[in-house]
Design an enzyme around this catalytic site. Structure first.
Site, PDB file in Angstrom:
ATOM      1  N   GLY A   3       0.578  -1.158  -0.387  1.00  0.00           N
ATOM      2  CA  GLY A   3      -0.012  -0.114  -0.454  1.00  0.00           C
ATOM      3  C   GLY A   3       1.222   1.487   0.264  1.00  0.00           C
ATOM      4  O   GLY A   3       2.054   1.869  -0.572  1.00  0.00           O
ATOM      5  N   GLU A  18      21.247  -5.322 -22.505  1.00  0.00           N
ATOM      6  CA  GLU A  18      21.544  -5.882 -22.890  1.00  0.00           C
ATOM      7  C   GLU A  18      20.700  -7.079 -23.783  1.00  0.00           C
ATOM      8  O   GLU A  18      19.990  -8.534 -23.936  1.00  0.00           O
ATOM      9  CB  GLU A  18      21.903  -7.626 -21.768  1.00  0.00           C
ATOM     10  CG  GLU A  18      23.209  -7.071 -20.930  1.00  0.00           C
ATOM     11  CD  GLU A  18      24.788  -7.443 -20.985  1.00  0.00           C
ATOM     12  OE1 GLU A  18      24.918  -9.232 -21.487  1.00  0.00           O
ATOM     13  OE2 GLU A  18      25.316  -7.501 -19.944  1.00  0.00           O
TER      14      GLU A  18
HETATM   15  C1  LIG Z   1      21.399   1.641 -17.625  1.00  0.00           C
HETATM   16  C2  LIG Z   1      22.144   0.922 -18.945  1.00  0.00           C
HETATM   17  C3  LIG Z   1      23.235   0.372 -19.023  1.00  0.00           C
HETATM   18  C4  LIG Z   1      24.358   0.316 -20.184  1.00  0.00           C
HETATM   19  N1  LIG Z   1      25.172  -0.580 -20.408  1.00  0.00           N
HETATM   20  C5  LIG Z   1      25.910  -0.969 -21.591  1.00  0.00           C
HETATM   21  C6  LIG Z   1      27.261  -1.479 -21.456  1.00  0.00           C
HETATM   22  O1  LIG Z   1      27.600  -1.309 -20.844  1.00  0.00           O
HETATM   23  N2  LIG Z   1      27.249  -1.408 -22.812  1.00  0.00           N
HETATM   24  C7  LIG Z   1      26.568  -1.247 -24.040  1.00  0.00           C
HETATM   25  O2  LIG Z   1      26.939  -1.921 -24.952  1.00  0.00           O
HETATM   26  N3  LIG Z   1      25.987  -0.939 -23.822  1.00  0.00           N
HETATM   27  C8  LIG Z   1      24.831  -0.418 -22.593  1.00  0.00           C
HETATM   28  N4  LIG Z   1      24.685  -0.434 -22.359  1.00  0.00           N
HETATM   29  C9  LIG Z   1      22.141  -0.258 -23.762  1.00  0.00           C
HETATM   30  C10 LIG Z   1      21.862  -1.276 -24.523  1.00  0.00           C
HETATM   31  O3  LIG Z   1      22.253  -2.061 -24.058  1.00  0.00           O
HETATM   32  C11 LIG Z   1      20.569  -0.260 -24.506  1.00  0.00           C
HETATM   33  O4  LIG Z   1      20.077   0.732 -24.686  1.00  0.00           O
HETATM   34  C12 LIG Z   1      19.592  -1.295 -25.265  1.00  0.00           C
HETATM   35  O5  LIG Z   1      20.408  -2.523 -26.274  1.00  0.00           O
HETATM   36  C13 LIG Z   1      18.378  -0.393 -26.084  1.00  0.00           C
HETATM   37  O6  LIG Z   1      18.826   0.394 -26.953  1.00  0.00           O
HETATM   38  P1  LIG Z   1      18.876   1.103 -27.452  1.00  0.00           P
HETATM   39  O7  LIG Z   1      18.209   2.187 -25.870  1.00  0.00           O
HETATM   40  O8  LIG Z   1      19.620   2.114 -28.175  1.00  0.00           O
HETATM   41  O9  LIG Z   1      17.045   2.073 -27.679  1.00  0.00           O
HETATM   42  P2  LIG Z   1      16.777   1.835 -29.317  1.00  0.00           P
HETATM   43  O10 LIG Z   1      17.270   0.112 -29.938  1.00  0.00           O
HETATM   44  O11 LIG Z   1      16.330   2.583 -29.786  1.00  0.00           O
HETATM   45  O12 LIG Z   1      14.973   1.507 -28.990  1.00  0.00           O
HETATM   46  C14 LIG Z   1      14.042   1.722 -28.674  1.00  0.00           C
HETATM   47  C15 LIG Z   1      12.792   0.585 -28.488  1.00  0.00           C
HETATM   48  O13 LIG Z   1      12.545  -0.005 -29.732  1.00  0.00           O
HETATM   49  C16 LIG Z   1      12.512  -1.070 -30.072  1.00  0.00           C
HETATM   50  N5  LIG Z   1      13.129  -1.289 -30.787  1.00  0.00           N
HETATM   51  C17 LIG Z   1      13.986  -1.573 -31.188  1.00  0.00           C
HETATM   52  N6  LIG Z   1      14.662  -2.661 -32.795  1.00  0.00           N
HETATM   53  C18 LIG Z   1      12.594  -2.940 -32.630  1.00  0.00           C
HETATM   54  C19 LIG Z   1      13.194  -4.546 -34.124  1.00  0.00           C
HETATM   55  N7  LIG Z   1      13.471  -5.127 -34.709  1.00  0.00           N
HETATM   56  N8  LIG Z   1      11.248  -4.759 -33.081  1.00  0.00           N
HETATM   57  C20 LIG Z   1      10.707  -4.633 -32.330  1.00  0.00           C
HETATM   58  N9  LIG Z   1      11.215  -3.482 -31.320  1.00  0.00           N
HETATM   59  C21 LIG Z   1      12.232  -3.174 -31.478  1.00  0.00           C
HETATM   60  C22 LIG Z   1      13.476  -1.743 -28.489  1.00  0.00           C
HETATM   61  O14 LIG Z   1      12.981  -3.041 -28.481  1.00  0.00           O
HETATM   62  C23 LIG Z   1      13.517  -0.158 -27.821  1.00  0.00           C
HETATM   63  O15 LIG Z   1      11.544  -0.309 -27.770  1.00  0.00           O
HETATM   64  C24 LIG Z   1      23.007   0.077 -21.324  1.00  0.00           C
HETATM   65  C25 LIG Z   1      21.493   0.870 -20.967  1.00  0.00           C
HETATM   66  C26 LIG Z   1      21.494   0.991 -19.717  1.00  0.00           C
HETATM   67  C27 LIG Z   1      20.237   2.058 -20.252  1.00  0.00           C
END
Ligand SMILES: Cc1cc2nc3c(=O)[nH]c(=O)nc-3n(C[C@H](O)[C@H](O)[C@H](O)COP(=O)(O)OP(=O)(O)OC[C@H]3O[C@@H](n4cnc5c(N)ncnc54)[C@H](O)[C@@H]3O)c2cc1C
Length: 391
Positions: A347, A371
């Site tokens: 709550g 990831e």
């Molecule tokens: C706290 C944190 C720590 C991180 N640490 C690391 C790290 O150590 N090293 C590293 O390399 N990266 C790291 N990342 C990056 C992370 O892996 C990415 O943020 C993630 O892979 C998503 O990429 P993006 O943020 O560019 O989102 P986008 O790729 O722009 O995606 C945006 C939305 O579109 C959707 N989408 C994209 N393509 C498709 C598709 N083909 N079909 C359906 N939906 C889709 C996604 O699911 C999401 O909902 C980290 C991120 C955070 C927030």
């Protein structure tokens, strides 16, 4: 089918649980503060990472000759869950450290393995970083723009990475860059080792995040960053496939982390339901509460089995990418539901900082994003399933 853990796995699980309870849990709320980035609590966080390294948690799936524990992926999953139950920020750092060690173990030559893995496993370096994501290349890393150009006995890197975990205290970065811009997508990317402090490697400021605030997340820019020829990790232009392959292991880590956070939340809720009364009865007596508890314990148990299945397959040397994606997808979404239901069970008290539930809910949120988002996990799973039904 044997569901029993080995003696070594049980010992690793209980060592992680005891350490996490004693050392990590008290620090977790302090690390969560936005007011102390890189400050006093960071030193305690790094000290805990060193202690975890001494206990053997930074190279659980790394061979002993490189300073690892060689305990396997099942042990890794169990340890990560226990660490995350107490502190998700520490757990993500441990997960990434293990991932970096495994990438170097899988791709590196003898000199590279000897030079880098023992320093992470021993705690001499607090962390290693995994640099894949870029401003224009998140879910689709093959769209990366960072370039590496060979110049005599060096490689010169130019470009930008974003969201890099542990960057401010990483001794080494495993980084991906385009080495053949003319190649088809994903075919001209290579992997490199860049040491922290290399001239031309510039760290951005730490992101102010919704959760897991104790773990630093930074952008990186490479501005004419010159590294030796020997810093190429694995085959030239073979880096993309290697990254995709190694990420499957990382997904076991993040799924296990999610399981720990979700379990911590719903266990708090079960205790609270037994203590608080309304309408003259314990909350535990109401069906509406019982169902939330039952659903989340069931979903988290299913998550645990999916994770252990993926880890077991990895330990057996069998393909496990689809299973790791299934486990990460299910565990991260179940953990978010567990946090939601736990907060509902508390709550109004759950909405305050006092009981730690709002922190767990914020910490769980990113597990469906990093990831590989849940959508990308579904893509990986569906691709493999649909391929197997082609005939
Ligand atoms: C706290 C944190 C720590 C991180 N640490 C690391 C790290 O150590 N090293 C590293 O390399 N990266 C790291 N990342 C990056 C992370 O892996 C990415 O943020 C993630 O892979 C998503 O990429 P993006 O943020 O560019 O989102 P986008 O790729 O722009 O995606 C945006 C939305 O579109 C959707 N989408 C994209 N393509 C498709 C598709 N083909 N079909 C359906 N939906 C889709 C996604 O699911 C999401 O909902 C980290 C991120 C955070 C927030």
């Amino acid at each position: 089918m044997d569901f029993e853990l080995s003696e070594e796995e049980t010992l690793i699980q209980s060592t992680a649980r005891d350490f996490a309870k004693a050392e990590l849990e008290p620090l977790a709320p302090l690390l969560d503060s936005h007011d102390d980035p890189g400050g006093t609590h960071r030193a305690s966080f790094l000290a805990n990472l060193r202690k975890l390294a001494e206990l053997g948690f930074m190279g659980l799936n790394v061979r002993e000759e490189w300073g690892g524990t060689e305990a396997g992926a099942v042990a890794f999953s169990l340890a990560l869950t226990e660490i995350a139950r107490a502190c998700a920020a520490t757990a993500v750092t441990v997960s990434v450290n293990n991932l970096v060690c495994e990438v170097i173990q899988a791709l590196g030559d003898e000199t590279q393995k000897k030079a880098y893995i023992p320093r992470i496993c021993s705690g001499q370096w607090s962390a290693g970083s995994f640099g894949l994501t870029e401003p224009g290349a998140g879910s689709d890393p093959s769209a990366m723009a960072t370039r590496a150009v060979q110049d005599g006995d060096s490689w010169v890197l130019d470009g930008e990475k974003v969201f890099i975990t542990s960057a401010p205290y990483a001794g080494v970065f495993v980084v991906w860059a385009v080495t053949d811009p003319a190649a088809p997508r994903g075919k001209g990317i290579s992997c490199f080792l860049v040491e922290g402090g290399t001239p031309g490697l510039v760290l951005g400021k730490e992101e102010r995040k919704m959760g897991q605030r104790g773990s630093a997340t930074c952008s990186l820019s490479f501005d004419g960053c010159r590294i030796p020829k020997g810093a190429l990790l694995g085959k030239r232009n073979g880096g993309y496939q290697a990254a995709v392959g190694e990420l499957a292991g990382g997904r076991i880590g993040i799924g296990s982390l999610a399981l720990g956070v979700g379990s911590a939340a719903i266990e708090k809720a079960a205790r609270h339901a037994n203590e608080r009364s309304q309408f003259g009865k314990k909350l535990a007596a109401f069906e509406g509460i019982q169902w939330m508890i039952a659903d989340s314990f069931t979903e988290l148990e299913a998550s645990r089995l999916l994770l252990l299945q993926a880890a077991f397959r990895k330990d057996q040397g069998r393909p496990y990418a689809k299973e790791a994606s299934m486990a990460k997808l299910f565990a991260s979404e179940a953990a978010n539901r567990a946090c939601y239901r736990a907060l509902q069970t508390f709550g109004g008290y759950g909405y305050t900082e006092e009981f730690g539930l709002e922190r767990l809910a914020r910490d769980a949120r990113v597990t469906t994003i990093y990831e590989g988002t849940s959508e990308i996990q579904r893509l990986v799973i569906a691709r493999e399933i649909l391929q197997s039904y082609q005939h």
